[in-house]
Write a protein that holds these residues in place. Sequence first.
Motif, PDB file in Angstrom:
ATOM      1  N   SER A   2       0.703  -1.074  -0.025  1.00 46.81           N
ATOM      2  CA  SER A   2       0.020   0.075   0.052  1.00 46.81           C
ATOM      3  C   SER A   2       0.960   1.463   0.064  1.00 46.81           C
ATOM      4  O   SER A   2       2.087   1.148   0.517  1.00 46.81           O
ATOM      5  N   LYS A   3       0.458   2.558  -0.509  1.00 46.68           N
ATOM      6  CA  LYS A   3       1.032   3.564  -0.682  1.00 46.68           C
ATOM      7  C   LYS A   3       1.022   4.383   0.595  1.00 46.68           C
ATOM      8  O   LYS A   3      -0.136   4.558   1.358  1.00 46.68           O
ATOM      9  N   PRO A   4       1.940   4.812   1.188  1.00 45.35           N
ATOM     10  CA  PRO A   4       1.854   5.740   2.647  1.00 45.35           C
ATOM     11  C   PRO A   4       1.149   6.829   2.061  1.00 45.35           C
ATOM     12  O   PRO A   4       1.309   7.553   1.353  1.00 45.35           O
ATOM     13  N   ASN A   5       0.507   7.486   3.092  1.00 49.34           N
ATOM     14  CA  ASN A   5      -0.372   8.593   2.901  1.00 49.34           C
ATOM     15  C   ASN A   5      -0.138   9.794   3.881  1.00 49.34           C
ATOM     16  O   ASN A   5      -0.519  10.662   3.716  1.00 49.34           O
ATOM     17  N   THR A   6       1.162   9.450   4.398  1.00 45.99           N
ATOM     18  CA  THR A   6       1.758  10.745   5.289  1.00 45.99           C
ATOM     19  C   THR A   6       3.196  10.764   5.046  1.00 45.99           C
ATOM     20  O   THR A   6       3.939   9.570   4.564  1.00 45.99           O
ATOM     21  N   VAL A   7       3.924  11.907   5.013  1.00 44.42           N
ATOM     22  CA  VAL A   7       5.485  11.850   5.108  1.00 44.42           C
ATOM     23  C   VAL A   7       6.297  11.017   5.891  1.00 44.42           C
ATOM     24  O   VAL A   7       6.962  10.268   5.528  1.00 44.42           O
ATOM     25  N   SER A   8       5.707  10.937   7.349  1.00 44.95           N
ATOM     26  CA  SER A   8       6.329  10.230   8.207  1.00 44.95           C
ATOM     27  C   SER A   8       6.308   8.778   7.927  1.00 44.95           C
ATOM     28  O   SER A   8       7.468   7.961   7.961  1.00 44.95           O
ATOM     29  N   GLN A   9       5.273   8.341   7.358  1.00 45.22           N
ATOM     30  CA  GLN A   9       4.973   6.849   6.788  1.00 45.22           C
ATOM     31  C   GLN A   9       6.092   6.582   5.668  1.00 45.22           C
ATOM     32  O   GLN A   9       6.783   5.496   5.470  1.00 45.22           O
ATOM     33  N   ALA A  10       5.998   7.581   5.015  1.00 51.80           N
ATOM     34  CA  ALA A  10       6.775   7.398   3.497  1.00 51.80           C
ATOM     35  C   ALA A  10       8.267   7.311   4.106  1.00 51.80           C
ATOM     36  O   ALA A  10       9.277   6.444   3.399  1.00 51.80           O
ATOM     37  N   LEU A  11       8.761   8.289   5.022  1.00 51.93           N
ATOM     38  CA  LEU A  11      10.168   8.140   5.236  1.00 51.93           C
ATOM     39  C   LEU A  11      10.878   6.998   5.962  1.00 51.93           C
ATOM     40  O   LEU A  11      11.674   6.633   5.548  1.00 51.93           O
ATOM     41  N   GLY A  12       9.831   6.145   6.810  1.00 51.96           N
ATOM     42  CA  GLY A  12      10.235   4.959   7.483  1.00 51.96           C
ATOM     43  C   GLY A  12      10.304   3.807   6.237  1.00 51.96           C
ATOM     44  O   GLY A  12      11.311   3.010   6.418  1.00 51.96           O
ATOM     45  N   GLU A  13       9.297   3.815   5.179  1.00 48.69           N
ATOM     46  CA  GLU A  13       9.259   2.566   4.326  1.00 48.69           C
ATOM     47  C   GLU A  13      10.609   2.907   3.441  1.00 48.69           C
ATOM     48  O   GLU A  13      11.172   2.127   2.833  1.00 48.69           O
ATOM     49  N   ILE A  14      10.908   4.152   2.982  1.00 54.38           N
ATOM     50  CA  ILE A  14      11.851   4.662   2.170  1.00 54.38           C
ATOM     51  C   ILE A  14      13.235   4.299   2.716  1.00 54.38           C
ATOM     52  O   ILE A  14      14.142   3.597   2.168  1.00 54.38           O
ATOM     53  N   GLU A  15      13.336   4.597   4.173  1.00 54.10           N
ATOM     54  CA  GLU A  15      14.585   4.247   4.673  1.00 54.10           C
ATOM     55  C   GLU A  15      14.884   2.705   4.609  1.00 54.10           C
ATOM     56  O   GLU A  15      15.881   2.394   4.557  1.00 54.10           O
ATOM     57  N   LYS A  16      13.837   1.946   4.947  1.00 56.77           N
ATOM     58  CA  LYS A  16      13.905   0.566   4.862  1.00 56.77           C
ATOM     59  C   LYS A  16      14.524  -0.022   3.528  1.00 56.77           C
ATOM     60  O   LYS A  16      15.270  -0.690   3.322  1.00 56.77           O
ATOM     61  N   ALA A  17      13.880   0.656   2.118  1.00 57.29           N
ATOM     62  CA  ALA A  17      14.225   0.141   1.251  1.00 57.29           C
ATOM     63  C   ALA A  17      15.597   0.685   1.100  1.00 57.29           C
ATOM     64  O   ALA A  17      16.298  -0.255   0.194  1.00 57.29           O
ATOM     65  N   TYR A  18      16.031   1.701   1.185  1.00 59.05           N
ATOM     66  CA  TYR A  18      17.110   2.200   0.938  1.00 59.05           C
ATOM     67  C   TYR A  18      18.232   1.188   1.471  1.00 59.05           C
ATOM     68  O   TYR A  18      19.291   0.610   1.044  1.00 59.05           O
ATOM     69  N   ALA A  19      18.175   0.803   2.855  1.00 58.90           N
ATOM     70  CA  ALA A  19      18.878  -0.135   3.690  1.00 58.90           C
ATOM     71  C   ALA A  19      18.937  -1.453   2.801  1.00 58.90           C
ATOM     72  O   ALA A  19      20.065  -1.862   2.787  1.00 58.90           O
TER      73      ALA A  19
END
Length: 195
Positions: A2-19
């Motif tokens: 699912s797509k994140p609907n807040t900036v903080s949600q997006a940050l956490g998911e993107i950080e995991k993806a970059y890791a």
Amino acid sequence: MSKPNTVSQALGEIEKAYATILSKLPLTNEGTESTPKRAAKALVELTQGYFTTPCEKIGEGIFPHDGSGVVHVKGLEICSLCEHHLLPFIGNCSITYIPDKKMLGLSKLKRISDIFARRLQVQERLTEQIADAIEKAIQPKGVLVVIRSVHLCMKMRGVCEKDPETCTVVRKGEFANNQLLTMQYMAESQHTPKL
């Protein structure tokens, strides 16, 4: 997913993806430990245009106009990410419009261009979106948007061209019907991007 609907949600998911991505590289530098977090913050900042709309940014920045002149702003910096390679393209935007009873505050032209530049983009669509947003906001007699930029996906990879400049142009209303008027403001918009 699912797509994140807040900036903080997006940050956490993107950080995991970059890791995950960085874990696949043979990194030996201890300075990259915080890279996933920093890269996530940078990506959210570079794509903040997804989290707002032209209406929100324009706000009360539309004013009555009785004159017959032309509004021409050039040299608005464009920094965007190519949607194909996630590499930057950087350059300048020139916006020209002929008001018809309404005009935009000058800073709103920069805000409109930033909303669409701060998304994953292709330059051709970015140019169209800026022109469409201005047309929708104030229904001018004509709009001309010119973007000149350098794409790092052409400089850093693939063809590795030294100084490629891409120019895209969108003409609406009187600019679409008047070649002389268009050429006049195309010449005015000349500005070579430098990296």
